[in-house]
Scaffold this motif. Sequence first.
Motif, mmCIF file in Angstrom:
data_model
loop_
_atom_site.group_PDB
_atom_site.id
_atom_site.type_symbol
_atom_site.label_atom_id
_atom_site.label_comp_id
_atom_site.label_asym_id
_atom_site.label_seq_id
_atom_site.Cartn_x
_atom_site.Cartn_y
_atom_site.Cartn_z
ATOM 1 N N LEU A 79 0.809 -1.216 0.000
ATOM 2 C CA LEU A 79 0.000 0.000 0.000
ATOM 3 C C LEU A 79 0.844 1.269 0.000
ATOM 4 C CD1 LEU A 79 -2.815 -1.068 2.481
ATOM 5 C CD2 LEU A 79 -3.058 -0.704 0.015
ATOM 6 N N GLU A 80 2.136 1.129 0.323
ATOM 7 C CA GLU A 80 3.018 2.292 0.283
ATOM 8 C C GLU A 80 3.052 2.915 -1.112
ATOM 9 O OE1 GLU A 80 4.686 4.052 2.476
ATOM 10 O OE2 GLU A 80 3.930 2.860 4.147
ATOM 11 N N ALA A 81 2.777 2.086 -2.143
ATOM 12 C CA ALA A 81 2.831 2.566 -3.514
ATOM 13 C C ALA A 81 1.802 3.652 -3.796
ATOM 14 C CB ALA A 81 2.634 1.401 -4.486
ATOM 15 N N VAL A 82 0.702 3.650 -3.036
ATOM 16 C CA VAL A 82 -0.341 4.658 -3.274
ATOM 17 C C VAL A 82 -0.468 5.649 -2.123
ATOM 18 C CG1 VAL A 82 -1.651 3.083 -4.741
ATOM 19 C CG2 VAL A 82 -2.203 3.212 -2.306
ATOM 20 N N ARG A 83 0.289 5.458 -1.064
ATOM 21 C CA ARG A 83 0.159 6.336 0.099
ATOM 22 C C ARG A 83 0.419 7.795 -0.270
ATOM 23 N NH1 ARG A 83 -0.135 4.992 5.249
ATOM 24 N NH2 ARG A 83 0.597 2.877 4.824
ATOM 25 N N LYS A 84 1.290 8.029 -1.231
ATOM 26 C CA LYS A 84 1.615 9.406 -1.644
ATOM 27 C C LYS A 84 0.404 10.136 -2.200
ATOM 28 C CE LYS A 84 2.994 8.176 -6.363
ATOM 29 N NZ LYS A 84 2.343 6.853 -6.296
ATOM 30 N N HIS A 88 -3.384 13.722 3.238
ATOM 31 C CA HIS A 88 -3.983 14.231 4.465
ATOM 32 C C HIS A 88 -4.803 13.189 5.233
ATOM 33 C CE1 HIS A 88 -2.623 18.088 3.071
ATOM 34 N NE2 HIS A 88 -3.351 17.985 1.974
ATOM 35 N N VAL A 89 -4.927 11.977 4.691
ATOM 36 C CA VAL A 89 -5.690 10.919 5.363
ATOM 37 C C VAL A 89 -4.953 9.603 5.181
ATOM 38 C CG1 VAL A 89 -7.927 12.079 5.050
ATOM 39 C CG2 VAL A 89 -7.096 10.477 3.298
ATOM 40 N N ASN A 90 -5.368 8.564 5.942
ATOM 41 C CA ASN A 90 -4.729 7.265 5.739
ATOM 42 C C ASN A 90 -5.281 6.599 4.475
ATOM 43 O OD1 ASN A 90 -7.059 5.576 6.378
ATOM 44 N ND2 ASN A 90 -6.655 5.937 8.549
ATOM 45 N N VAL A 91 -4.643 5.501 4.044
ATOM 46 C CA VAL A 91 -5.006 4.880 2.770
ATOM 47 C C VAL A 91 -6.435 4.365 2.791
ATOM 48 C CG1 VAL A 91 -4.509 2.986 1.185
ATOM 49 C CG2 VAL A 91 -2.630 4.317 2.179
ATOM 50 N N HIS A 92 -6.851 3.753 3.907
ATOM 51 C CA HIS A 92 -8.221 3.253 3.989
ATOM 52 C C HIS A 92 -9.217 4.405 3.885
ATOM 53 C CE1 HIS A 92 -11.378 0.760 6.425
ATOM 54 N NE2 HIS A 92 -11.766 1.019 5.205
#
Length: 278
Positions: A79-84, A88-92
């Motif tokens: 999920l780090e691949a889309v965290r960028k 301002h919020v978490n991935v979920h």
Amino acid sequence: MHLPSYSSLHVRLAGGVATVALDHPPVNTLDGQMMLDLHDLLGRLRADDTTRVIVFESAHDEFFLAHVDFGIFDSYPALEAVRKDYLHVNVHQGIGELLRSQPQVTIVKLAGIARAGGAEFVAAADMTFAGTERGKIAQSEVLLGIIPGGGGTQLLLEKAGRNRALEVVLGADLFDAETAALYGWINRAVPDAELDAFVTRLAGNIAALDPGVIEGVKRALPAADLTRGLNVEHDEWYRLVGGDAPGRKMRLAMERDLQTAGPERDLEGFLRQVSADI
């Protein structure tokens, strides 16, 4: 429009409507791969002006989305691949924010159970229509000693009001479709036998509107900015999930075959028993 093949989604495009079936057996949990698939699909559809409505349904007869998969922590590196993309919020929470900000109208056809992260997905859509017999919804995270972490608190506060949001989150009960509609959690309850036709008709009617109408309505009725509340929710979830009790409850639940159909049918009772046995 050409779309890639997704491991957890089946997508049909016809008449300006994208119909997306969520598919992660055995009970349709929201895992890291589905989050990545949704991130990719919603991004591609965002740039497609021929798709005007997105309808989400389940490939499972009993479960729309059971909850976030208990193996989600193992998915964090992927999920780090889309965290960028979620500054301002978490991935979920970010998946819900994508749903809330899509240029298309997003509709959930709820013909099964949606709990916890699944309920957050439902609440993030523009509209939800649920079958009166099979459509059910719950925020059950507190039974694990944590709080919703994918936007549930803020989405409920916006849709149902504070008093009902407190009841839903702290009571951790499974709501039938008619009560969920009464609370404003979903749009309306529809007899199961009529649900497919109802959603198909509505989605088709919206997709057939003149160019610019959908965009104009969504600009005039924008999704509220929930960022501040989402940040507080994340901080409180993070504070609790690292504690001893949630981990012990999750391990015991998995030892007793959570994420199989039997325990999931009465997840609230199952988790209350797990808590009693800790």
